[in-house]
Design a protein around this motif. Structure first.
Motif, PDB file in Angstrom:
ATOM      1  N   ALA A   1      34.268 -47.180  17.845  1.00 32.99           N
ATOM      2  CA  ALA A   1      32.995 -47.863  17.585  1.00 32.99           C
ATOM      3  C   ALA A   1      33.212 -49.244  16.983  1.00 32.99           C
ATOM      4  CB  ALA A   1      32.136 -47.011  16.661  1.00 32.99           C
ATOM      5  N   HIS A   2      34.201 -49.366  16.091  1.00 31.81           N
ATOM      6  CA  HIS A   2      34.329 -50.663  15.411  1.00 31.81           C
ATOM      7  C   HIS A   2      34.818 -51.746  16.370  1.00 31.81           C
ATOM      8  CE1 HIS A   2      38.738 -50.672  14.732  1.00 31.81           C
ATOM      9  NE2 HIS A   2      38.618 -51.781  14.051  1.00 31.81           N
ATOM     10  N   ILE A   3      35.491 -51.338  17.442  1.00 36.01           N
ATOM     11  CA  ILE A   3      35.890 -52.310  18.470  1.00 36.01           C
ATOM     12  C   ILE A   3      34.733 -52.577  19.434  1.00 36.01           C
ATOM     13  CG2 ILE A   3      37.456 -52.679  20.428  1.00 36.01           C
ATOM     14  CD1 ILE A   3      39.576 -51.081  18.834  1.00 36.01           C
ATOM     15  N   VAL A   4      34.098 -51.490  19.888  1.00 33.93           N
ATOM     16  CA  VAL A   4      32.960 -51.619  20.809  1.00 33.93           C
ATOM     17  C   VAL A   4      31.867 -52.498  20.205  1.00 33.93           C
ATOM     18  CG1 VAL A   4      31.030 -50.295  21.758  1.00 33.93           C
ATOM     19  CG2 VAL A   4      33.365 -49.493  22.062  1.00 33.93           C
ATOM     20  N   ALA A   5      31.635 -52.342  18.902  1.00 35.05           N
ATOM     21  CA  ALA A   5      30.585 -53.115  18.230  1.00 35.05           C
ATOM     22  C   ALA A   5      30.842 -54.612  18.391  1.00 35.05           C
ATOM     23  CB  ALA A   5      30.543 -52.740  16.751  1.00 35.05           C
ATOM     24  N   GLN A   6      32.099 -55.012  18.258  1.00 36.66           N
ATOM     25  CA  GLN A   6      32.427 -56.445  18.354  1.00 36.66           C
ATOM     26  C   GLN A   6      32.213 -56.966  19.768  1.00 36.66           C
ATOM     27  OE1 GLN A   6      36.228 -57.429  16.201  1.00 36.66           O
ATOM     28  NE2 GLN A   6      36.159 -55.253  15.681  1.00 36.66           N
ATOM     29  N   VAL A   7      32.569 -56.142  20.759  1.00 34.94           N
ATOM     30  CA  VAL A   7      32.374 -56.564  22.148  1.00 34.94           C
ATOM     31  C   VAL A   7      30.872 -56.612  22.462  1.00 34.94           C
ATOM     32  CG1 VAL A   7      32.869 -56.043  24.571  1.00 34.94           C
ATOM     33  CG2 VAL A   7      34.602 -55.576  22.820  1.00 34.94           C
ATOM     34  N   ALA A   8      30.148 -55.611  21.996  1.00 36.47           N
ATOM     35  CA  ALA A   8      28.700 -55.554  22.260  1.00 36.47           C
ATOM     36  C   ALA A   8      28.007 -56.797  21.694  1.00 36.47           C
ATOM     37  CB  ALA A   8      28.106 -54.282  21.657  1.00 36.47           C
TER      38      ALA A   8
ATOM     39  N   ARG B   1      22.211 -56.066  20.810  1.00 34.96           N
ATOM     40  CA  ARG B   1      21.937 -55.596  19.448  1.00 34.96           C
ATOM     41  C   ARG B   1      22.490 -54.187  19.335  1.00 34.96           C
ATOM     42  NH1 ARG B   1      15.945 -54.909  19.502  1.00 34.96           N
ATOM     43  NH2 ARG B   1      16.159 -54.692  17.236  1.00 34.96           N
ATOM     44  N   PHE B   2      22.877 -53.776  18.110  1.00 32.13           N
ATOM     45  CA  PHE B   2      23.264 -52.380  17.983  1.00 32.13           C
ATOM     46  C   PHE B   2      22.880 -51.773  16.647  1.00 32.13           C
ATOM     47  CE2 PHE B   2      27.044 -51.917  15.280  1.00 32.13           C
ATOM     48  CZ  PHE B   2      27.518 -53.219  15.187  1.00 32.13           C
ATOM     49  N   PHE B   3      22.598 -50.481  16.695  1.00 27.04           N
ATOM     50  CA  PHE B   3      22.343 -49.647  15.524  1.00 27.04           C
ATOM     51  C   PHE B   3      23.517 -48.674  15.410  1.00 27.04           C
ATOM     52  CE2 PHE B   3      17.401 -49.650  16.245  1.00 27.04           C
ATOM     53  CZ  PHE B   3      17.341 -50.993  15.894  1.00 27.04           C
ATOM     54  N   ALA B   4      23.865 -48.305  14.165  1.00 30.60           N
ATOM     55  CA  ALA B   4      24.972 -47.357  13.950  1.00 30.60           C
ATOM     56  C   ALA B   4      24.449 -46.096  13.272  1.00 30.60           C
ATOM     57  CB  ALA B   4      26.053 -48.007  13.084  1.00 30.60           C
ATOM     58  N   PHE B   5      24.796 -44.953  13.837  1.00 32.85           N
ATOM     59  CA  PHE B   5      24.400 -43.650  13.300  1.00 32.85           C
ATOM     60  C   PHE B   5      25.672 -42.932  12.837  1.00 32.85           C
ATOM     61  CE2 PHE B   5      21.328 -45.029  16.373  1.00 32.85           C
ATOM     62  CZ  PHE B   5      20.098 -44.647  15.873  1.00 32.85           C
ATOM     63  N   THR B   6      25.725 -42.562  11.556  1.00 31.80           N
ATOM     64  CA  THR B   6      26.943 -41.966  11.003  1.00 31.80           C
ATOM     65  C   THR B   6      26.656 -40.558  10.484  1.00 31.80           C
ATOM     66  OG1 THR B   6      26.607 -42.593   8.688  1.00 31.80           O
ATOM     67  CG2 THR B   6      27.499 -44.294  10.167  1.00 31.80           C
ATOM     68  N   ARG B   7      27.748 -39.900  10.028  1.00 28.36           N
ATOM     69  CA  ARG B   7      27.549 -38.630   9.324  1.00 28.36           C
ATOM     70  C   ARG B   7      26.569 -38.854   8.178  1.00 28.36           C
ATOM     71  NH1 ARG B   7      33.453 -35.711   8.562  1.00 28.36           N
ATOM     72  NH2 ARG B   7      34.502 -37.085  10.000  1.00 28.36           N
ATOM     73  N   PRO B   8      25.664 -37.896   7.947  1.00 29.03           N
ATOM     74  CA  PRO B   8      24.702 -38.062   6.855  1.00 29.03           C
ATOM     75  C   PRO B   8      25.415 -38.379   5.536  1.00 29.03           C
ATOM     76  CG  PRO B   8      24.095 -36.176   8.194  1.00 29.03           C
ATOM     77  CD  PRO B   8      25.420 -36.654   8.713  1.00 29.03           C
ATOM     78  N   GLY B   9      24.951 -39.434   4.895  1.00 25.07           N
ATOM     79  CA  GLY B   9      25.487 -39.793   3.581  1.00 25.07           C
ATOM     80  C   GLY B   9      26.770 -40.615   3.615  1.00 25.07           C
ATOM     81  N   ASP B  10      27.283 -40.944   4.800  1.00 28.85           N
ATOM     82  CA  ASP B  10      28.538 -41.710   4.871  1.00 28.85           C
ATOM     83  C   ASP B  10      28.238 -43.205   4.696  1.00 28.85           C
ATOM     84  OD1 ASP B  10      31.028 -42.779   5.290  1.00 28.85           O
ATOM     85  OD2 ASP B  10      31.458 -41.600   7.103  1.00 28.85           O
ATOM     86  N   VAL B  11      27.978 -43.553   3.436  1.00 26.83           N
ATOM     87  CA  VAL B  11      27.570 -44.923   3.109  1.00 26.83           C
ATOM     88  C   VAL B  11      28.680 -45.914   3.457  1.00 26.83           C
ATOM     89  CG1 VAL B  11      26.878 -46.435   1.202  1.00 26.83           C
ATOM     90  CG2 VAL B  11      26.019 -44.090   1.314  1.00 26.83           C
ATOM     91  N   ALA B  12      29.927 -45.510   3.275  1.00 23.66           N
ATOM     92  CA  ALA B  12      31.044 -46.419   3.568  1.00 23.66           C
ATOM     93  C   ALA B  12      31.042 -46.804   5.044  1.00 23.66           C
ATOM     94  CB  ALA B  12      32.366 -45.764   3.183  1.00 23.66           C
ATOM     95  N   ALA B  13      30.836 -45.821   5.924  1.00 23.47           N
ATOM     96  CA  ALA B  13      30.804 -46.117   7.362  1.00 23.47           C
ATOM     97  C   ALA B  13      29.594 -46.982   7.710  1.00 23.47           C
ATOM     98  CB  ALA B  13      30.795 -44.820   8.169  1.00 23.47           C
TER      99      ALA B  13
END
Ligand SMILES: [Zn+2]
Ligand SMILES: [Zn+2]
Length: 327
Positions: free
Chosen positions: A174-181, A187-199
């Motif tokens: 995801a962190h690579i795809v995000a840069q290409v996108a 535009r992009f939104f990121a959905f992470t594990r619940p509570g994974d504030v660091a991600a």
């Protein structure tokens, strides 16, 4: 040579001292400089993917230097730096190979699965499936490009001309795809594990317009959802977040079972599809694009001997970016 060896699924890797491999006629002998740790390695080690070669040297995001050449090799010279990806060999004659879908070859063999990979000081690889690496990238930095980058790119390609992309699971791919996108003006939104504030912070730092828990509703309907986390329950969640006519693309090689869901969230011409493996064309395109886009990788380097710790950190979701083993 030192290597980290899988002797049976669901057991830790063991350190082994093995003879140096000899390159076959079409193979290169490569001194490994870095090998990234992919979630697929976890699936092999944890037994989610059946029938690996055993014992096995895992690892399919290899950066190394050619130190010896088989007699029929012609693409690289001694001393050249090459990258070795997951796709290790294809038959060239099945209907998939002939139809431009070598990623689906009936007899394909994969690095670090059916072929020994890069958790070692040396490896051999068929040169037809090796790639030159842009000199702007260091060895550690380049390693995650070889799978997180390549298969992430193939996954993003399935998004077509979608403007708003939802990314589920914000790890190495995801962190690579995000840069290409972003470079492509999406535009992009990121959905992470619940509570994974660091991600979520990591995603925002890479340009996410919104980042939050995968259990919360999307602030806007998505044009396309890309799922990188191996969690089947994300498929109905992503479908529910996707607009009419939108697509949910599953980018991983393994997922937990997808729970049943009401037809109405698929209806209105939504589609669910998967991405499998990569073609050499994907690799050539992406490896040419990455330096142009200025793709940077976030990495955490581990000594080769600490491969089990790297796998554990990935399993726990404790990494922002990619783990990379250095012999
Ligand atoms: Zn084939
Ligand atoms: Zn991989």
């Amino acid at each position: 040579m030192h290597a980290q060896l899988l002797t049976a699924a669901r057991r830790p890797l063991v350190a082994a001292e093995l003879p140096a491999p000899h390159p076959g006629p079409e193979q290169l002998l490569i001194a490994v400089r870095a090998c990234a740790v992919c979630r697929t390695d976890l699936h092999v080690v944890d037994g989610d993917l059946g029938d690996p070669k055993l014992p096995l040297i895992p690892g399919h995001e290899i950066i190394g230097t050619v130190v010896e050449k088989g007699e029929a090799t012609e693409r690289f010279a001694i001393g050249d730096r090459v990258g070795v990806p997951w796709l290790g060999w294809t038959c060239g004659i099945c209907e998939y190979c002939r139809g431009g879908q070598e990623n689906l070859c009936d007899r394909a063999r994969f690095t670090g699965y059916q072929i020994d990979g890069g958790y070692a000081e040396l490896t051999v690889a068929d040169e037809r499936y090796c790639f030159a690496i842009d000199p702007h990238y260091g060895d550690v930095e380049a390693a995650p490009l070889m799978c997180a980058g390549l298969i992430g790119y193939r996954t993003l390609r399935m998004a077509g001309d979608a403007r708003l992309v939802g990314i589920y699971g914000f790890g190495a791919a995801a962190h690579i795809v995000a840069q290409v996108a972003r470079h492509q003006g999406r535009r992009f939104f990121a959905f992470t594990r619940p509570g994974d504030v660091a991600a979520q912070d990591f995603a925002r730092a890479l340009g996410a317009e919104w980042a939050g828990d995968s259990t919360t509703a999307s602030p806007e309907p998505l044009d396309v959802a890309l799922i990188f986390a191996p969690v089947g329950a994300l498929v109905p969640a992503a479908l529910a977040a996707t607009r009419k006519g939108g697509t949910v693309v599953c980018g991983g090689i393994h997922m937990s079972d997808i729970p049943s869901f009401p037809y109405r969230i698929l209806w209105e011409e939504r589609a669910v599809r998967s991405v499998a493996n990569l073609t050499r064309r994907d690799a050539e395109e992406f490896l040419a694009l990455a330096p142009d886009v200025g793709v940077r990788t976030e990495t955490v380097a581990y000594p080769l001997a600490e491969a089990n710790r790297a796998l554990d950190d990935l399993r726990r979701g404790a990494l922002q970016g990619a783990a990379v083993l250095v012999p």
